[in-house]
Design an enzyme around this catalytic site. Structure first.
Site, PDB file in Angstrom:
ATOM      1  N   LYS A   1       0.866  -1.185   0.000  1.00 32.24           N
ATOM      2  CA  LYS A   1       0.000   0.000   0.000  1.00 32.24           C
ATOM      3  C   LYS A   1       0.901   1.233   0.000  1.00 32.24           C
ATOM      4  CE  LYS A   1      -1.530   3.247   2.443  1.00 32.24           C
ATOM      5  NZ  LYS A   1      -1.726   4.398   1.631  1.00 32.24           N
TER       6      LYS A   1
ATOM      7  N   SER B   1       4.674   8.262  10.079  1.00 35.46           N
ATOM      8  CA  SER B   1       4.626   9.112  11.275  1.00 35.46           C
ATOM      9  C   SER B   1       4.533   8.281  12.549  1.00 35.46           C
ATOM     10  CB  SER B   1       3.431  10.054  11.197  1.00 35.46           C
ATOM     11  OG  SER B   1       2.240   9.337  11.426  1.00 35.46           O
TER      12      SER B   1
ATOM     13  N   VAL C   1       0.834   7.357  13.483  1.00 37.36           N
ATOM     14  CA  VAL C   1       0.278   6.206  12.761  1.00 37.36           C
ATOM     15  C   VAL C   1       0.972   4.913  13.216  1.00 37.36           C
ATOM     16  CG1 VAL C   1      -0.068   5.160  10.474  1.00 37.36           C
ATOM     17  CG2 VAL C   1      -0.423   7.616  10.783  1.00 37.36           C
ATOM     18  N   GLY C   2       2.268   4.993  13.473  1.00 42.39           N
ATOM     19  CA  GLY C   2       3.007   3.813  13.934  1.00 42.39           C
ATOM     20  C   GLY C   2       2.429   3.258  15.222  1.00 42.39           C
TER      21      GLY C   2
ATOM     22  N   GLU D   1       9.443   2.285  11.207  1.00 39.97           N
ATOM     23  CA  GLU D   1      10.500   3.288  11.059  1.00 39.97           C
ATOM     24  C   GLU D   1       9.779   4.632  11.077  1.00 39.97           C
ATOM     25  OE1 GLU D   1      12.900   5.848  10.308  1.00 39.97           O
ATOM     26  OE2 GLU D   1      12.790   5.228   8.211  1.00 39.97           O
TER      27      GLU D   1
ATOM     28  N   CYS E   1      13.527  11.279   6.782  1.00 35.12           N
ATOM     29  CA  CYS E   1      13.529  10.843   8.187  1.00 35.12           C
ATOM     30  C   CYS E   1      14.872  11.197   8.801  1.00 35.12           C
ATOM     31  CB  CYS E   1      13.360   9.334   8.301  1.00 35.12           C
ATOM     32  SG  CYS E   1      11.964   8.729   7.406  1.00 35.12           S
TER      33      CYS E   1
ATOM     34  N   GLU F   1       9.026  16.770  15.303  1.00 35.91           N
ATOM     35  CA  GLU F   1       9.459  16.607  13.914  1.00 35.91           C
ATOM     36  C   GLU F   1       8.615  17.507  13.009  1.00 35.91           C
ATOM     37  OE1 GLU F   1       8.818  12.787  11.839  1.00 35.91           O
ATOM     38  OE2 GLU F   1      10.889  12.984  11.154  1.00 35.91           O
TER      39      GLU F   1
HETATM   40  C1  UN1 Z   1      14.477   8.303   4.878  1.00 31.00           C
HETATM   41  O1  UN1 Z   1      14.697   9.478   5.097  1.00 31.00           O
HETATM   42  O2  UN1 Z   1      13.421   7.770   5.242  1.00 31.00           O
HETATM   43  O3  UN1 Z   1      20.389   8.349   4.357  1.00 31.00           O
HETATM   44  C2  UN1 Z   1      15.416   7.431   4.148  1.00 31.00           C
HETATM   45  C3  UN1 Z   1      19.488   8.813   3.668  1.00 31.00           C
HETATM   46  C4  UN1 Z   1      18.855   7.973   2.580  1.00 31.00           C
HETATM   47  C5  UN1 Z   1      17.682   7.226   3.115  1.00 31.00           C
HETATM   48  C6  UN1 Z   1      16.704   8.109   3.823  1.00 31.00           C
HETATM   49  N1  UN1 Z   1      19.828   7.072   2.017  1.00 31.00           N
HETATM   50  O4  UN1 Z   1      19.063   9.953   3.852  1.00 31.00           O
END
Ligand code: UN1
Length: 503
Positions: free
Chosen positions: A180, A234, A237-238, A255, A289, A391
Site C-alpha cells: 500500500k 509518522s 500512525v506507527g 521506522e 527521516c 518533527e
Molecule cells: C528516509 O529518510 O526515510 O540516508 C530514508 C538517507 C537515505 C535514506 C533516507 N539514504 O538519507
C-alpha cells in the site's frame, strides 16, 4: 483546479490482474511544483481489494516459498537490471509526483538498484548457524524460514528506495507481498510492480492496492492472514498500527520520526560542516527521516558559523525539481506546507526563537502553482522548545548553541527520537566518545545526518521505531523466523541436559 494535461489512468495489481476500479472510487496524484499537472488518476482500494490481494498472496506463497532462494534472488537481480535501464524515466516521474530535485530522485532510484543487487546476493547467503551439539552423533543448525504474506505500508519521501528496502528482502526470503503506497507517490510504486513482473516474479506474489491509509492500511493491519506489517511513516500512525496489530499478534516493523542533530565542535573544518548542514537540513526540502532539523554549535564558532550558514542558505534556489538549476524542490502537499508554516508560527510566538532566515510560504511567480516554502533558520533555540523537539518534516533548521562537548551530547540526546546524528570534529577522541554516547541508530563523523548506504542497518532507537532495522542482512530479521534443527544420528534416545551431565 483544471488539469493542463490528460492524466494517465493507473491501475491496481491484485490477484495477478490489473484493475482500474476501486471500491472507494478514484484519487488524483498531482505535481507539488505545479498542481495543474495531474500525474495520474488512481483507483482507491478498500477492504474488498485488500481481502482479494491477501488471498492471492497467500495462494502464491505456497509455491514461492519452495523456489530455491538463489532462484528467487535472480528475479530481484533482473529487477535491478531493469531499473538501471529505466533510471531516468523512473526519476522523472518521481520528481513530478513528489517534487524533490532530479539529482535526488536519481539517488532514490539508485538506492533501489543497490538494494536489488545487495539483496540478490543475500539469496546465496541467508546465513544461519551450525553449532556443535552436546550429545554424540547429533547435529545442530538454525535456518531462516519465510513468514508468509507481508503487508508493506510505504511513505512518499523515498518512493522507490523504501518500498525496495521492504519488498526485495521479503521476496528473496520466500514471502509474498501486498503493497500500500503513499497516496502522494503511487506512480513510482506501480512502476516498481511492473518491473518485478517484467523480471519474472509470479504475478500473485506481488499485489498493489492504492488508496487511503485509514481504509487500505487498516484492512491490511487487521487481516488475520498478514503475518508482518512493515511501516515507514509518522509516529502517530506507527502507534496506531501497533495497537491494531495486537489482536492478531502480528509482527510490526516501524521506522518513524526523527529529530536529527548535527554537532559542530570548535575544532571542526567549518566549510565542510557548513556543506553538511545545508545538505542535511534543506536537501529533499527537509523531508527525510534522516534530515538535520537541529544544529548544535560550540559557542566558540557559533557566531561565525551562523553567519556562514545564513549566507549559504540564502543562495539556495527553490523551484521545480525538474529544472537542473534548482536545489530545493517544493513541499509534498498543501497540508505538509501548512504544517511547516504552523511550526514557524510556533517558533516565533510560542518558543520566541529568532528567525534568522526565511519563514514564508513562496507563492508568487515561478512558485505560484506549487507548495513552496523558504529554507528557514531559527537561532537562539533552547533544547526544550517545540521547534527543537517535534518533527517538522520540512525546510526548517533549529540552531542551538552549547558551551562544550558534554553539553552538545546531552542536548543531542534530549529528544524522544533517535534515528540519525552527526558530529564534525578533528579530535579522534571526541569522535569516538560521540559514537559511544550518542543515542541514535546512525552516527556520522564529519558527514551530514543523511547518506545511509544499503549494506548497513537503517533504523533508530527510542521513539524512532520498535527495534527493527531495514537494509543490510539485519532486514531479514523482519521477514523471517528462525527454526532450530536437531538431527540425531545415534539411533538411540539421547537426553539433552540429562545424559551429558549425569551425576
Ligand atoms: C528516509 O529518510 O526515510 O540516508 C530514508 C538517507 C537515505 C535514506 C533516507 N539514504 O538519507
Amino acid at each position: 483546479m483544471a488539469s493542463t494535461n490528460k492524466p494517465k489512468r493507473y491501475k491496481n495489481f491484485i490477484g495477478g490482474k490489473w484493475t482500474a476500479t476501486g471500491s472507494e472510487g478514484t484519487f488524483q496524484n498531482v505535481n507539488p511544483a505545479d498542481v495543474r499537472d495531474v500525474v495520474g488518476v488512481f483507483p482507491a482500494g478498500g477492504k474488498a481489494e485488500v481481502d482479494e490481494a491477501v488471498a492471492a498472496a497467500k495462494e502464491a506463497y505456497a509455491e514461492w516459498r519452495l523456489v530455491p532462494a538463489p532462484k528467487r534472488a535472480e528475479i530481484i537481480r533482473r529487477a535491478g537490471d531493469i531499473m538501471v535501464k529505466a533510471k531516468d524515466d523512473i526519476s522523472q516521474t518521481m520528481t513530478r509526483e513528489m517534487g524533490k530535485v532530479l539529482a535526488e530522485t536519481r539517488g532514490d532510484t539508485q538506492e533501489g538498484i543497490d538494494t536489488a543487487y545487495y539483496t540478490a546476493g543475500e539469496g546465496r547467503r541467508m546465513f544461519g548457524d551450525t553449532v556443535p551439539c552436546e550429545l554424540p552423533n547429533k547435529f545442530g543448525m538454525s535456518v531462516r524460514m519465510p513468514v508468509g504474506v507481508c503487508g508493506m505500508i510505504t511513505p512518499w519521501n523515498f518512493p522507490m528506495a523504501i518500498p525496495t528496502w521492504k519488498i526485495f528482502p521479503a521476496l528473496v526470503a520466500g514471502n509474498t507481498v501486498v503493497l500500500k503506497p503513499a497516496t502522494d507517490t503511487p506512480a513510482t510504486s506501480v512502476r516498481l510492480v511492473e518491473i518485478l513482473l517484467e523480471a519474472g516474479l509470479p504475478p500473485k506474489a506481488i499485489n498493489i492496492v492504492c488508496g487511503g491509509g485509514r481504509v487500505v492500511g487498516n484492512a491490511l493491519v487487521q487481516h488475520p492472514d498478514v503475518s508482518v506489517i512493515s511501516f515507514t511513516g509518522s509516529t502517530e500512525v506507527g502507534k496506531q498500527i501497533t495497537a491494531d496489530a495486537a489482536s492478531t499478534l502480528k509482527r510490526v516493523s516501524l521506522e518513524l520520526g526523527g529529530k536529527n542533530a548535527q554537532i559542530v565542535m570548535d575544532d571542526a573544518d567549518l566549510e565542510l560542516a557548513l556543506e553538511g548542514a545545508v545538505w542535511g537540513a534543506f536537501g529533499t526540502t527537509g523531508q527525510r527521516c534522516t534530515a538535520t532539523s537541529r544544529l548544535i554549535l560550540h559557542k566558540k564558532i557559533a557566531g561565525k558559523f551562523i553567519e556562514m550558514l545564513v549566507e549559504r542558505t540564502k543562495k539556495l534556489r527553490v523551484g521545480n525539481g525538474l529544472d537542473a538549476k534548482v536545489e530545493v524542490g517544493p513541499v509534498v502537499n498543501e497540508s505538509q506546507r501548512d504544517n511547516v508554516a504552523k511550526y514557524v508560527e510556533i517558533g516565533l510566538n510560542e518558543d520566541k526563537a529568532t528567525l534568522a532566515l526565511g519563514g514564508h510560504v513562496l507563492n508568487k511567480g515561478d512558485h505560484a502553482n506549487g507548495w513552496f516554502f523558504e529554507p528557514t533558520i531559527f537561532t537562539n533555540v533552547k533544547p526544550r522548545m517545540r521547534i527543537a523537539q517535534e518533527e517538522i518534516f520540512g525546510p526548517v533548521l533549529s540552531v542551538i548553541t552549547v558551551k562544550d562537548f558534554d553539553e552538545a551530547i546531552r542536548v543531542l540526546n534530549d529528544t524522544a527520537f533517535g534515528l540519525s546524528s552527526s558530529i564534525y570534529t578533528r579530535d579522534v577522541n571526541r569522535a569516538f566518545q560521540a559514537i559511544r554516547d550518542i543515542e541514535a541508530g546512525i552516527t556520522y563523523v564529519n558527514g551530514p545526518t543523511i547518506g545511509a548506504e544499503v549494506q548497513l542497518p537503517f533504523g533508530g532507537v527510542k521513539g524512532t521505531g520498535n527495534g527493527h532495522r531495514e537494509a543490510s542482512h539485519t532486514v531479514l530479521d523482519i521477514f523471517t523466523e528462525w527454526k532450530s534443527v536437531y538431527i540425531d544420528y545415534s539411533g538411540k534416545l539421547q537426553r539433552a541436559q540429562i545424559d551429558v551431565s549425569a551425576g
